[in-house]
Design a protein around this motif. Structure first.
Motif: not given
Length: 171
Positions: A105-108
């Motif tokens: 999620e932090s870098v999708s």
């Protein structure tokens, strides 16, 4: 580091030679900075789409040595699609003999990652070929649906596509 002095580079090179003798395309890459030596293996789907398995020994893991297989899928996850993509990846993982689809999620981003403890004396090629085969089938079979999930497709459409993909598998 001099590649000739890197035991992981040497082992991956020998593995690469054995894979190449069985017509498995691969390329050996020396360690650079914090990135360990890697064997890069292209995955070519029937559609012609190409992804890469990056195979390496995890640094600092030697009792036992651990291989990491990682495939970064080149799909940007739309912010509104995070929840649906995560749910869909869970559905896909639940049916695989070798799970590994992850959503960062932090870098999708979506990756397929698998960790495997191995013996290196000797490193048995068949022990590596089986996960390579499973990863090839998982990534090439489900990547189109994962791309749709990342773009924001509805869960209903994804489940329907998943059902069709599974029916095709058992045909």
């Amino acid at each position: 580091m001099d590649p000739a002095a890197d035991p992981a580079y040497e082992l991956l090179g020998l593995l690469g030679e054995e894979l190449a003798s069985g017509d498995v395309d691969n390329r050996l890459v020396a360690a650079v900075g914090d990135a360990p030596a890697q064997l890069v293996i292209p995955l070519v789907a029937e559609s012609g789409e190409v992804a890469m398995i990056n195979l390496c020994f995890l640094p600092e893991h030697d009792l036992p040595p651990v291989l990491q297989y990682i495939v970064a899928l080149e799909y940007d996850v739309a912010p509104h699609a995070l929840d649906t993509t995560a749910r869909f990846l869970h559905l896909v993982n639940s049916s695989l003999p070798l799970t590994g689809f992850e959503l960062g999620e932090s870098v999708s981003a979506v990756v397929f990652r698998y960790l495997q403890p191995v013996s290196i004396q000797p490193l048995v090629t068949e022990v590596v070929v089986w996960p390579l085969s499973m990863i090839f089938h998982a990534v090439t079979r489900f990547s189109p649906l994962i791309a749709q999930a990342c773009a924001g497709a509805s869960l209903e459409d994804l489940v329907s596509g998943y059902g069709l993909a599974m029916a095709e598998l058992y045909r």
